[in-house]
Design a protein around this motif. Structure first.
Motif, PDB file in Angstrom:
ATOM      1  N   GLU A 106      60.600 -20.100 -36.486  1.00  0.00           N
ATOM      2  CA  GLU A 106      60.675 -19.012 -37.469  1.00  0.00           C
ATOM      3  C   GLU A 106      59.550 -19.068 -38.484  1.00  0.00           C
ATOM      4  N   THR A 107      59.184 -20.322 -38.899  1.00  0.00           N
ATOM      5  CA  THR A 107      58.214 -20.444 -39.992  1.00  0.00           C
ATOM      6  C   THR A 107      56.846 -20.887 -39.495  1.00  0.00           C
ATOM      7  N   GLY A 154      52.066 -15.558 -37.761  1.00  0.00           N
ATOM      8  CA  GLY A 154      53.286 -16.251 -37.392  1.00  0.00           C
ATOM      9  C   GLY A 154      53.308 -16.490 -35.886  1.00  0.00           C
TER      10      GLY A 154
END
Lengths: 232, 287, 331
Positions: free
Chosen positions: B126-127, B138
């Motif tokens: 996710e990060t 991302g």
């Protein structure tokens, strides 16, 4: 022994009745023609046999099996192929893809891509072209090839020569004996009565959804046919 | 630099929109069916992913191995048992039946999962991000974009190089004649819907990993997918990717100007394309 | 031998009498019905109006829109904006709103008519979304959370609450009668017959020499105008508006589609039967919440597959009844 026969075949389009009890027989290795005026029920007969028009099961017999109620794809898998009126190739498929679609029913036999190209050599150079780029005659060859690719035991030719140039018609009829050898039968709808009688063993003349005359093509009487053609 | 960043993010989110669009485009191409429940099926796939990840504790990406086949089966059954009965010249029955389906799915999801927004937890993914100069990309959006390219490339290959693709095209051209060749229309349509819902499953899982979703999220996904299809040009699979990218970038730019304008900007981009090029930017060329 | 051609039948004459009696009864409702019933009747008429219009659009013109909430919300918002800013009686604004609804539907129609069939449907939905998102940007009307009609405006309809509710009720009744009459007159007109013909046979319609796409566009604009007027009354009854309520696809389109499909699409009688059934179902099953909506969805799907012309189509097919005399018969 009959391979294919219809027993009192009727056909309807909605409320309109097109066939009134047809009895037609095609034997093994035999070529039979259907003649008759427009609207006599020739195409309806073809569509019913091929399964595009559903009928009561017993009305169509294939090797003593009732097949009237089968769908077209099930009929095709039994070994009944059809060359539809107006070719009806798949426009978004190339020539070769059209032929390959014909092999969809996965029946074994002599007809493969190579043998179709041998039968119609002029298709070889066009194999990767879109089917729509071909001339009418070449398209008819693809349509015939496509039907052969299923290695059928009988081929239904609907309007085999309609709209084709005389020279192409000749080529197609020259190829016909090639096609009906090896125990393949043919049922042919032909506008040209003379051609129909010349190239087939037997004939049926239809008028207004009924058989008005049938017999051996070789002994057909011109006068009787004209009478039958107009339903007398 | 800000603007470049917004455009890059917009392009990447466009991959997700292309995934929404590809399934829609595919069934329209094969059987001229527009599935109004498409967005709700995407959300259904996301909820399935939620159940699978929560119950056996696997990563959402691993859950694809379960969700994709399930959705494919749902698609085949849906088409074979229900939608095939509505196919014909009249466009009303399939439209209204899929519309009814949309309402049923939304309310069934509401009943089972409640209206709370959910998210698929994908852990460090996710990060995770990579930096190129001053732009941060991302890993998840990048992965989404790559998957979108792979899915569309795969569909393209399937359509033009395989026997099943040939069957799809032949049935689309003329279903009756295809039937004469031994292709059962009902089965071919079932396979097309199964394929469409496989793509829907992938889209649903990525949707769930990227944003919160709830039972009412479906219609907006249908609209995004539809806009991407029309912008890109009907019947053009790669066009849906470009359509998705244009939509994503427009939304990003809109949001940058005013947060309330994000969706509005996307819709306006669509309406603009419709006004000046009603066939889309890259309509399919008959070959 | 003389041949008489008529559209009337016994059933349609009886229906006309019953309908006239019903209209008299409903006009008098504020004197005999309770407050809750009056509200329910008003809502019934507004839904009936929406159903008739959607039926005209989808059932006759073949324009399947899932974005009619655009015009419901447009009408509602316009009523609030005009009533707040101009000191005019809210009910007098309704005809103006219909005209403005027609005006906005022309550019919208020009855009969405570029899409066909099901894509037209989703296109109309996008437009409704654009309307909703735009309404949420209007801060003087409360932005995303919406606004209530100021007390001064509410009072300007009528001083007492019961008078006010009666006026809005009568307006709804009048509007739905107008919509039914317009649909009826339109379907009996040359263009209406041509539309019925395209539903059955495109070529026949062309041969009538009627410009089909222009007729379709006309139907689109007409239904947009009347839908906007209905929207104005809907929110005059509610006295509160917000983007999500005004442009709600479930309330103003999904329910309406179910009503028409269940009642009988492409028939004038269908929306009436459908609306009756919808309210019966709603009053008896609404406690079921989400299940109620699922049941509605299932019923609509089953009807679409089993009896595509709905309940009325089934009845009229079986008994040959027609309540609105449209078809000509030879006696």
């Amino acid at each position: 022994m009959p391979m294919l026969n219809t027993q009192g075949l009727t056909g309807h389009y909605g409320d309109f009745q097109a066939l009134f009890g047809l009895d037609i027989t095609v034997g093994k290795n035999e070529s039979v023609s259907l003649i008759g005026a427009n609207g006599a029920g020739k195409t309806t007969t073809m569509r019913a046999i091929a399964g595009l028009l559903s009928s009561p099961a017993h009305m169509i017999q294939w090797k003593e099996q009732s097949i009237g109620n089968l769908r077209a794809d099930q009929v095709a898998k039994l070994g009944i192929a059809m060359v539809p009126e107006g070719r009806q190739l798949f426009p978004s498929l190339s020539v070769e893809e059209n032929l390959k679609i014909g092999a969809q029913s996965a029946r074994s036999g002599p007809w493969k891509l190579n043998s179709v190209y041998e039968l119609f050599p002029m298709l070889t150079e066009h194999r990767h072209k879109p089917s729509t780029s071909l001339s009418g005659g070449q398209q008819q060859m693809v349509a015939i090839g496509r039907a052969l690719m299923s290695n059928p035991e009988i081929i239904l030719f609907d309007e085999i020569s309609l709209g084709l140039a005389p020279i192409v018609i000749k080529q197609i009829y020259t190829a016909l004996p090639e096609i009906v050898r090896d125990g393949t039968s043919a049922l042919i709808v032909e506008q040209d009565i003379k051609k129909a009688l010349q190239y087939t063993d037997r004939f049926y003349c239809l008028s207004e959804g009924r058989v008005t005359l049938n017999g051996d093509s070789a002994n057909a009487d011109q006068h009787d046919i004209v009478q039958a053609y107009f339903g007398n | 630099m800000d603007w470049i960043n917004i455009i890059v993010q917009g392009i990447l989110i466009g991959g997700l929109y292309a995934l929404f669009a590809a399934g829609l485009s595919l069934i329209f191409g094969v059987m001229r069916l527009v599935n109004i429940a498409h967005g709700d099926l995407i959300v259904l796939a996301a909820f399935l992913g939620l159940t699978v990840t929560a119950s056996i504790g696997i990563h959402p990406l691993t859950a694809l191995l379960i969700v994709v086949p399930i959705m494919a089966m749902v698609g085949y059954a849906l088409q074979y048992l229900l939608l095939n009965r509505t196919m014909g010249d009249d466009i009303l029955p399939p439209l209204l039946v899929t519309f009814g389906l949309s309402v049923i799915i939304q309310n069934a999801l509401l009943e089972v999962y409640s209206a709370d927004p959910q998210k698929l937890q994908s852990g460090p993914l996710e990060t995770a991000s990579i930096s190129i100069g001053s732009i941060n990309i991302g890993v998840l959006p990048l992965l989404m974009f790559v998957v979108a390219i792979a899915v569309i490339g795969g569909l393209q290959w399937l359509f033009y190089k395989t026997a099943i693709g040939r069957a799809f095209r032949a049935t689309s051209d003329n279903a009756d004649i295809a039937q004469l060749m031994g292709l059962n229309k009902a089965h071919v349509f079932g396979l097309a819907m199964a394929l469409s819902l496989s793509v829907v499953a992938i889209a649903g899982i990525f949707l769930g990993m990227r944003t919160a979703f709830d039972p009412a999220s479906g219609p907006a996904r249908l609209i995004f997918g539809f806009e991407a299809v029309i912008i890109g040009g009907l019947g053009n699979l790669w066009g849906t990717l470009i359509g998705g990218v244009i939509l994503g970038v427009a939304q990003g730019i809109g949001a940058k100007i005013n947060p309330g304008w994000q969706l509005l900007a996307g819709h306006c981009a669509f309406l603009l394309v419709l006004a000046i090029r009603p066939k889309g930017l890259f309509p399919r060329v008959e070959h | 031998m003389s041949v008489t051609v008529t559209r009337r039948s016994n059933a349609s004459t009886i229906f006309l009498i019953v309908a006239l009696l019903a209209v008299v009864l409903f006009v008098a409702a504020p004197w005999w019905a309770g407050r809750a019933e009056l509200r329910l009747f008003g809502e019934f008429f507004l839904y009936l109006g929406l159903a008739c219009l959607w039926n005209l659009l989808a059932g006759y013109a073949g324009l399947v829109s899932v974005g009619q909430q655009a015009y419901v919300g447009f009408g509602g918002y316009l009523l609030f904006a005009l009533a707040i800013h101009f000191n005019v009686h809210p009910l007098l604004i309704v005809p103006v709103i219909a005209l403005l609804g027609a005006a906005i539907s022309v550019p919208v129609g020009l855009l969405v008519f570029r899409l066909h069939g099901a894509y037209f449907a989703i296109g109309t939905w996008v437009v409704a979304e654009v309307f909703r998102l735009s309404a949420a940007q209007i801060t003087i009307l409360g932005g995303g959370s919406g606004t209530s009609l100021p007390v001064s405006v509410v009072k300007s309809i009528a001083q007492s609450r019961s008078d006010r509710e009666s006026y809005v009720y009568w307006a709804a009744l009048f509007l739905v009668l107008l919509i039914v009459s317009i649909s009826f007159a339109f379907l009996r007109s040359r263009q209406g017959l041509a539309l019925t013909a395209i539903r059955d046979n495109e070529q026949a319609a062309e041969s009538l020499g009627i410009n089909i796409s222009r007729t379709k566009f006309l139907v689109y604009v007409l239904t947009a105008a009347l839908t906007a007027a209905l929207g104005a009354l809907i929110f005059l009854q509610k006295l509160r508006i917000s983007p999500d309520a005004a442009f709600n696809v479930n309330d103003w389109t999904a329910f309406v589609i179910f009503i028409v499909v269940i009642g009988g699409i492409g028939t004038l009688e269908g929306p009436i039967i459908g609306t009756l059934l919808f309210f019966l179902l709603r009053e008896s099953l609404a406690d079921l919440g989400t299940f109620y909506l699922m049941i509605l969805g299932v019923v609509a799907i089953v009807i679409m597959i089993r009896a595509p012309r709905g309940i009325w189509g089934f009845i009229s097919n079986k008994f040959g009844i027609e309540l609105f005399p449209i078809t000509r018969r030879v006696l």
